[in-house]
Write a protein that holds these residues in place. Sequence first.
Motif, mmCIF file in Angstrom:
data_model
loop_
_atom_site.group_PDB
_atom_site.id
_atom_site.type_symbol
_atom_site.label_atom_id
_atom_site.label_comp_id
_atom_site.label_asym_id
_atom_site.label_seq_id
_atom_site.Cartn_x
_atom_site.Cartn_y
_atom_site.Cartn_z
ATOM 1 N N LEU A 144 0.879 -1.168 -0.107
ATOM 2 C CA LEU A 144 0.027 -0.084 -0.079
ATOM 3 C C LEU A 144 1.032 1.310 0.116
ATOM 4 O O LEU A 144 1.922 1.610 0.703
ATOM 5 C CB LEU A 144 -1.036 0.021 1.457
ATOM 6 N N GLU A 145 0.609 2.056 -0.949
ATOM 7 C CA GLU A 145 1.133 3.432 -0.863
ATOM 8 C C GLU A 145 0.518 4.551 -0.774
ATOM 9 O O GLU A 145 -0.864 4.405 -0.864
ATOM 10 C CB GLU A 145 2.100 3.529 -2.359
ATOM 11 N N VAL A 146 0.755 5.603 0.132
ATOM 12 C CA VAL A 146 -0.114 6.750 0.099
ATOM 13 C C VAL A 146 0.660 7.864 -0.362
ATOM 14 O O VAL A 146 1.655 8.229 -0.348
ATOM 15 C CB VAL A 146 -0.117 7.053 1.831
ATOM 16 N N VAL A 147 -0.185 8.427 -1.437
ATOM 17 C CA VAL A 147 0.144 9.654 -2.172
ATOM 18 C C VAL A 147 -0.878 10.767 -1.793
ATOM 19 O O VAL A 147 -2.105 10.718 -1.254
ATOM 20 C CB VAL A 147 0.286 9.398 -3.643
ATOM 21 N N PRO A 148 -0.575 12.059 -2.384
ATOM 22 C CA PRO A 148 -1.290 12.966 -2.033
ATOM 23 C C PRO A 148 -2.608 12.763 -3.131
ATOM 24 O O PRO A 148 -2.538 12.495 -4.115
ATOM 25 C CB PRO A 148 -0.719 14.483 -2.554
ATOM 26 N N LEU A 204 -5.049 -0.780 -7.685
ATOM 27 C CA LEU A 204 -6.152 -0.143 -7.078
ATOM 28 C C LEU A 204 -5.792 1.413 -6.917
ATOM 29 O O LEU A 204 -5.177 1.502 -5.972
ATOM 30 C CB LEU A 204 -6.944 -0.640 -6.157
ATOM 31 N N PHE A 205 -6.418 2.335 -7.375
ATOM 32 C CA PHE A 205 -6.286 3.850 -7.137
ATOM 33 C C PHE A 205 -7.413 4.265 -6.577
ATOM 34 O O PHE A 205 -8.394 4.377 -6.917
ATOM 35 C CB PHE A 205 -5.933 4.709 -8.509
ATOM 36 N N GLY A 206 -7.070 4.605 -5.339
ATOM 37 C CA GLY A 206 -8.136 5.324 -4.302
ATOM 38 C C GLY A 206 -8.153 6.759 -4.759
ATOM 39 O O GLY A 206 -7.092 7.249 -4.590
ATOM 40 N N CYS A 207 -9.350 7.183 -4.648
ATOM 41 C CA CYS A 207 -9.530 8.847 -4.908
ATOM 42 C C CYS A 207 -8.981 9.740 -3.569
ATOM 43 O O CYS A 207 -8.512 10.639 -3.444
ATOM 44 C CB CYS A 207 -10.905 9.191 -5.041
ATOM 45 N N ASN A 208 -8.934 8.815 -2.560
ATOM 46 C CA ASN A 208 -8.280 9.202 -1.174
ATOM 47 C C ASN A 208 -6.752 9.393 -1.112
ATOM 48 O O ASN A 208 -6.240 9.732 -0.154
ATOM 49 C CB ASN A 208 -8.883 8.622 0.105
ATOM 50 N N GLY A 209 -6.127 8.821 -2.230
ATOM 51 C CA GLY A 209 -4.550 8.858 -2.287
ATOM 52 C C GLY A 209 -4.133 7.695 -1.805
ATOM 53 O O GLY A 209 -2.716 7.510 -2.039
ATOM 54 N N VAL A 250 -2.892 3.838 -2.768
ATOM 55 C CA VAL A 250 -2.744 3.168 -4.140
ATOM 56 C C VAL A 250 -2.281 1.598 -3.608
ATOM 57 O O VAL A 250 -1.282 1.505 -3.019
ATOM 58 C CB VAL A 250 -1.562 3.771 -4.872
ATOM 59 N N TRP A 251 -2.898 0.660 -4.101
ATOM 60 C CA TRP A 251 -2.778 -0.664 -3.545
ATOM 61 C C TRP A 251 -2.120 -1.423 -4.837
ATOM 62 O O TRP A 251 -2.628 -1.342 -5.826
ATOM 63 C CB TRP A 251 -3.976 -1.464 -3.238
ATOM 64 N N LEU A 252 -1.231 -2.170 -4.564
ATOM 65 C CA LEU A 252 -0.598 -2.922 -5.508
ATOM 66 C C LEU A 252 -0.374 -4.204 -4.952
ATOM 67 O O LEU A 252 0.194 -4.600 -4.137
ATOM 68 C CB LEU A 252 0.996 -2.422 -5.734
ATOM 69 N N MET A 302 -1.159 10.497 -11.648
ATOM 70 C CA MET A 302 -0.800 9.016 -11.969
ATOM 71 C C MET A 302 -1.949 8.344 -12.286
ATOM 72 O O MET A 302 -3.122 8.712 -11.767
ATOM 73 C CB MET A 302 -0.224 8.488 -10.763
ATOM 74 N N ASP A 303 -2.014 7.546 -13.079
ATOM 75 C CA ASP A 303 -2.809 6.365 -13.543
ATOM 76 C C ASP A 303 -2.183 5.320 -14.090
ATOM 77 O O ASP A 303 -1.013 5.176 -13.928
ATOM 78 C CB ASP A 303 -3.934 7.132 -14.812
ATOM 79 N N VAL A 304 -2.731 4.183 -14.647
ATOM 80 C CA VAL A 304 -2.366 2.992 -15.014
ATOM 81 C C VAL A 304 -1.219 2.948 -16.109
ATOM 82 O O VAL A 304 -0.349 2.226 -16.339
ATOM 83 C CB VAL A 304 -3.393 1.851 -15.121
ATOM 84 N N THR A 305 -1.918 4.081 -17.150
ATOM 85 C CA THR A 305 -0.916 4.226 -18.418
ATOM 86 C C THR A 305 0.445 4.565 -17.924
ATOM 87 O O THR A 305 1.483 4.245 -18.410
ATOM 88 C CB THR A 305 -1.672 5.079 -19.159
#
Length: 138
Positions: A7-11, A33-38, A40-42, A94-97
């Motif tokens: 799990l990564e936490v980003v702004p 999985l990109f969460g709108c709350n920042g 990011v689950w890999l 960031m997005d998957v691309t």
Amino acid sequence: KLSGGHLEVVPSALVRRQKQHFHTLEDLGVDVLFGCNGLVWLGVHPADQATSQDPNAELDVGHIPDVEVDAVTRERICRLSAGVRVLAALFLPMDVTVLRALYDTSLQLGVEPRDMRALEFQTRVLEMEAERRTAELA
């Protein structure tokens, strides 16, 4: 309970709004999985368990078994995770691309996941993003 990943936490401002925030990188065997709350689950892409079980048996959704992650998949998750940290450090959306392009660039340059925070690699990422944005305008 999430297992078999990182799990990564980003702004939250860096996570682009998308139609779908859950992505599977089939060739890598990794889910993103990109969460709108920042958040990011890999994580490792779980094998389809429905085909291996009795089709008449009920699926216990409340229990998710721990997932064993092989070394190759773990390295892929680490490389993607380092990519998320690089994008966050450069304050790039960031997005998957973009994440996949960063992953491929790190492989082409032969950069280890632990070295992706180096200034030389971050400079290359900024150049790559500038090229991508210029191509979008053309």
